[in-house]
Write a protein that holds these residues in place. Structure first.
Motif, PDB file in Angstrom:
ATOM      1  N   GLY A 136       0.855  -1.321  -0.471  1.00  0.00           N
ATOM      2  CA  GLY A 136       0.179   0.248   0.121  1.00  0.00           C
ATOM      3  C   GLY A 136       0.237   1.136   0.136  1.00  0.00           C
ATOM      4  O   GLY A 136       0.025   2.483  -0.459  1.00  0.00           O
ATOM      5  N   LEU A 137       2.073   1.124   1.035  1.00  0.00           N
ATOM      6  CA  LEU A 137       2.500   2.290   0.737  1.00  0.00           C
ATOM      7  C   LEU A 137       3.761   2.444  -0.935  1.00  0.00           C
ATOM      8  O   LEU A 137       4.272   3.652  -0.922  1.00  0.00           O
ATOM      9  CB  LEU A 137       3.781   2.482   1.942  1.00  0.00           C
ATOM     10  CG  LEU A 137       2.398   3.382   3.116  1.00  0.00           C
ATOM     11  CD1 LEU A 137       3.443   3.189   4.688  1.00  0.00           C
ATOM     12  CD2 LEU A 137       1.625   4.446   2.850  1.00  0.00           C
ATOM     13  N   PHE A 138       4.459   0.846  -0.524  1.00  0.00           N
ATOM     14  CA  PHE A 138       5.966   1.416  -1.062  1.00  0.00           C
ATOM     15  C   PHE A 138       6.153   0.364  -2.471  1.00  0.00           C
ATOM     16  O   PHE A 138       7.058  -0.077  -2.756  1.00  0.00           O
ATOM     17  CB  PHE A 138       6.854   0.673   0.312  1.00  0.00           C
ATOM     18  CG  PHE A 138       6.716   1.665   1.261  1.00  0.00           C
ATOM     19  CD1 PHE A 138       7.599   2.638   1.119  1.00  0.00           C
ATOM     20  CD2 PHE A 138       6.620   1.085   2.768  1.00  0.00           C
ATOM     21  CE1 PHE A 138       7.580   3.388   1.971  1.00  0.00           C
ATOM     22  CE2 PHE A 138       6.401   1.813   4.016  1.00  0.00           C
ATOM     23  CZ  PHE A 138       7.541   2.661   3.750  1.00  0.00           C
ATOM     24  N   ASP A 139       5.193   0.028  -2.799  1.00  0.00           N
ATOM     25  CA  ASP A 139       5.186  -0.631  -4.435  1.00  0.00           C
ATOM     26  C   ASP A 139       4.953   0.035  -5.470  1.00  0.00           C
ATOM     27  O   ASP A 139       4.739   1.191  -6.091  1.00  0.00           O
ATOM     28  CB  ASP A 139       3.590  -1.526  -4.664  1.00  0.00           C
ATOM     29  CG  ASP A 139       3.685  -2.572  -5.674  1.00  0.00           C
ATOM     30  OD1 ASP A 139       4.869  -2.253  -6.748  1.00  0.00           O
ATOM     31  OD2 ASP A 139       2.936  -2.997  -6.007  1.00  0.00           O
ATOM     32  N   LEU A 148       5.954   4.971  -2.511  1.00  0.00           N
ATOM     33  CA  LEU A 148       6.717   5.742  -1.544  1.00  0.00           C
ATOM     34  C   LEU A 148       7.728   4.771  -2.063  1.00  0.00           C
ATOM     35  O   LEU A 148       7.785   3.732  -2.499  1.00  0.00           O
ATOM     36  CB  LEU A 148       6.680   5.658  -0.737  1.00  0.00           C
ATOM     37  CG  LEU A 148       5.319   6.921   0.008  1.00  0.00           C
ATOM     38  CD1 LEU A 148       5.067   6.829   1.304  1.00  0.00           C
ATOM     39  CD2 LEU A 148       5.859   8.374  -0.366  1.00  0.00           C
ATOM     40  N   PHE A 149       9.123   5.313  -2.128  1.00  0.00           N
ATOM     41  CA  PHE A 149      10.793   4.488  -1.974  1.00  0.00           C
ATOM     42  C   PHE A 149      10.799   3.339  -0.586  1.00  0.00           C
ATOM     43  O   PHE A 149      10.598   3.879   0.502  1.00  0.00           O
ATOM     44  CB  PHE A 149      11.652   5.547  -1.916  1.00  0.00           C
ATOM     45  CG  PHE A 149      12.710   4.377  -2.420  1.00  0.00           C
ATOM     46  CD1 PHE A 149      13.399   4.295  -4.112  1.00  0.00           C
ATOM     47  CD2 PHE A 149      14.183   4.048  -1.603  1.00  0.00           C
ATOM     48  CE1 PHE A 149      14.556   3.920  -4.718  1.00  0.00           C
ATOM     49  CE2 PHE A 149      14.399   3.087  -2.169  1.00  0.00           C
ATOM     50  CZ  PHE A 149      14.896   2.803  -3.299  1.00  0.00           C
ATOM     51  N   LYS A 159      14.049   8.040   4.747  1.00  0.00           N
ATOM     52  CA  LYS A 159      13.827   8.790   3.528  1.00  0.00           C
ATOM     53  C   LYS A 159      13.241  10.145   3.543  1.00  0.00           C
ATOM     54  O   LYS A 159      13.591  10.856   3.181  1.00  0.00           O
ATOM     55  CB  LYS A 159      13.701   8.024   2.076  1.00  0.00           C
ATOM     56  CG  LYS A 159      14.272   8.207   0.920  1.00  0.00           C
ATOM     57  CD  LYS A 159      14.062   7.439   0.037  1.00  0.00           C
ATOM     58  CE  LYS A 159      13.551   8.162  -1.690  1.00  0.00           C
ATOM     59  NZ  LYS A 159      14.790   8.657  -2.134  1.00  0.00           N
ATOM     60  N   TYR A 160      12.625   9.278   5.000  1.00  0.00           N
ATOM     61  CA  TYR A 160      11.045   9.982   5.053  1.00  0.00           C
ATOM     62  C   TYR A 160      11.030  11.534   6.166  1.00  0.00           C
ATOM     63  O   TYR A 160      10.279  11.546   6.524  1.00  0.00           O
ATOM     64  CB  TYR A 160       9.937   9.649   4.780  1.00  0.00           C
ATOM     65  CG  TYR A 160      10.343   8.916   2.647  1.00  0.00           C
ATOM     66  CD1 TYR A 160       9.143   9.727   2.296  1.00  0.00           C
ATOM     67  CD2 TYR A 160       9.772   8.012   2.653  1.00  0.00           C
ATOM     68  CE1 TYR A 160       9.020   9.789   0.959  1.00  0.00           C
ATOM     69  CE2 TYR A 160      10.129   7.750   1.290  1.00  0.00           C
ATOM     70  CZ  TYR A 160       9.725   8.048   0.543  1.00  0.00           C
ATOM     71  OH  TYR A 160       9.072   7.875  -0.780  1.00  0.00           O
ATOM     72  N   GLN A 180       5.446   0.357  11.819  1.00  0.00           N
ATOM     73  CA  GLN A 180       6.925  -0.234  11.280  1.00  0.00           C
ATOM     74  C   GLN A 180       7.800   0.114  10.255  1.00  0.00           C
ATOM     75  O   GLN A 180       8.937   0.297  10.252  1.00  0.00           O
ATOM     76  CB  GLN A 180       6.573  -1.425  12.154  1.00  0.00           C
ATOM     77  CG  GLN A 180       6.681  -1.729  13.426  1.00  0.00           C
ATOM     78  CD  GLN A 180       6.968  -3.694  13.571  1.00  0.00           C
ATOM     79  OE1 GLN A 180       8.094  -4.506  13.759  1.00  0.00           O
ATOM     80  NE2 GLN A 180       5.937  -4.091  13.370  1.00  0.00           N
ATOM     81  N   LEU A 181       6.740   0.094   9.227  1.00  0.00           N
ATOM     82  CA  LEU A 181       7.238   0.020   8.026  1.00  0.00           C
ATOM     83  C   LEU A 181       7.691   1.887   7.799  1.00  0.00           C
ATOM     84  O   LEU A 181       9.049   2.368   7.862  1.00  0.00           O
ATOM     85  CB  LEU A 181       7.027   0.197   6.827  1.00  0.00           C
ATOM     86  CG  LEU A 181       7.441  -1.671   6.390  1.00  0.00           C
ATOM     87  CD1 LEU A 181       5.857  -1.753   5.413  1.00  0.00           C
ATOM     88  CD2 LEU A 181       8.198  -2.163   6.016  1.00  0.00           C
ATOM     89  N   ALA A 182       6.943   2.956   8.509  1.00  0.00           N
ATOM     90  CA  ALA A 182       6.574   3.645   7.890  1.00  0.00           C
ATOM     91  C   ALA A 182       8.209   4.424   9.051  1.00  0.00           C
ATOM     92  O   ALA A 182       8.979   5.792   8.558  1.00  0.00           O
ATOM     93  CB  ALA A 182       5.898   4.941   8.941  1.00  0.00           C
TER      94      ALA A 182
END
Length: 350
Positions: A136-139, A148-149, A159-160, A180-182
């Motif tokens: 959902g965020l990083f594809d 997003l990367f 990066k963010y 956790q990914l954020a």
């Protein structure tokens, strides 16, 4: 002599009642593994398929999409795995690849070895939740993503920094992995909604602010604005109308709202504040258009788990193997599960 029969939890017909019955043990094709499933986790999609009659048209059907266990056989062309390896993988909506059974087929390129610092039960909580968050965020390759990367790719960590993200439903399985990914991606403000009893848990994953999920829509939007005046990415891991509408209000013009269920945002709200992108994620790394990002994620997953950068959900074990799953799904349907993942052990089926 190889085992040919096994037990599976079957949905015999649309809207049918679950039954445990015998099915054949599948054979791995090229690029696949046969896995002895020692733990499988339950997800909302499983009860929704039974109750609403969605997605599945071919019966009897085996469901389940989270699995961990031991490699039992290896298909042609597979490298990097050996019989006896402990692995984690995401199932798919075809019977051989479903996980509510004692043996299932995994695609080797989206399978990871389980490091020694987490249990097989814990590993089973990871695949669907992590995939839904990550895709959902990083594809970068498929629609239905904020694009997003990825933080698991070289150059992606941090990066963010300086940016804010809002995550609705932080204590859900998907929400926990999104937080956790954020954090891994470097977001400076990670704001999430949840029951306040889960504050400490979500802060341990990286949430900087936990807001009461029972706040009114207006109060919630106001609280977020105090913390982060500009939010370019909102991830709604709940995606009911009651969360989608404030989520749309929060996301900045030009920003992206990620939904896990169909869009229910008020048309008037969209007309009044156009220019906000809404994407729907299909959280499965086996889907053809999601496979490339899935491959990059699973190539790094063992290391991320070993490092503790990705932590599994807390586990609640269900009794009676596969036969215990229907009662667990009923509890999920009634919203009686919070901040834990229900896990069954198929090998304990009587």
């Amino acid at each position: 002599m190889a085992l040919t029969q096994q037990s599976a939890l079957l949905l015999p017909e649309k809207f049918g009642n679950w039954i445990v019955g015998p099915v054949e043990v599948p054979t791995p094709g090229p690029g696949q593994l046969l896995v002895k499933i020692e733990a499988t986790a339950l997800n909302p999609v499983d009860w929704k398929i039974q109750v609403y009659g969605m997605f599945i048209e071919k019966f009897p059907s085996i469901l389940g999409s989270d699995a961990a266990g031991t490699v039992d056989a290896i298909g042609e062309g597979v490298e990097g795995f050996a019989v006896g390896d402990k692995v984690v993988y995401q199932g798919f909506f075809v019977n051989p690849q479903a996980t509510f059974q004692q043996y299932g087929i995994a695609n080797a390129d989206v399978t990871a070895k389980i490091p020694s610092n987490i249990t097989v039960d814990e590993a089973a909580t990871i695949p669907l939740g992590l995939a839904t968050a990550a895709l959902g965020l990083f594809d970068l390759y498929a629609a239905g993503s904020a694009k997003l990367f990825p933080p698991w790719v070289e150059g992606g960590r941090g990066k963010y920094a300086g940016k804010a993200i809002v995550i609705f439903g932080g204590a859900s399985s998907v929400g926990q992995y999104t937080i956790q990914l954020a954090k891994l991606a470097g977001f400076s403000s990670i704001i999430t909604t949840a029951s306040l009893k889960n504050t400490e848990l979500l802060q341990s994953f990286g949430a900087t602010h936990v807001l009461d999920r029972n706040l009114s829509e207006a109060a919630l939007v106001a609280e977020v604005a105090k913390i982060a005046p500009v939010v370019e990415v909102v991830y709604d891991a709940i995606s009911l109308a009651s969360t989608q509408n404030p989520a749309y209000d929060i996301v900045a013009p030009g920003g992206t709202l990620v939904l896990v269920l169909p869009d229910q945002i008020d048309a008037a709200k969209k007309s009044a504040a156009p220019g906000k992108q809404i994407v729907n994620v299909f959280g499965n790394v086996n889907a053809p258009d999601r496979r490339k990002t899935g491959q990059t994620l699973y190539s790094k997953l063992t290391a991320l788990l070993e490092e503790g950068a990705i932590k599994p959900n807390r586990v609640e074990l269900l009794p009676n193997g596969l036969a215990g799953i229907p009662e667990g799904l009923k509890r999920m349907e009634k919203d009686q599960v919070s901040a834990v993942k229900l896990v069954a052990r198929p090998q304990e089926t009587v």
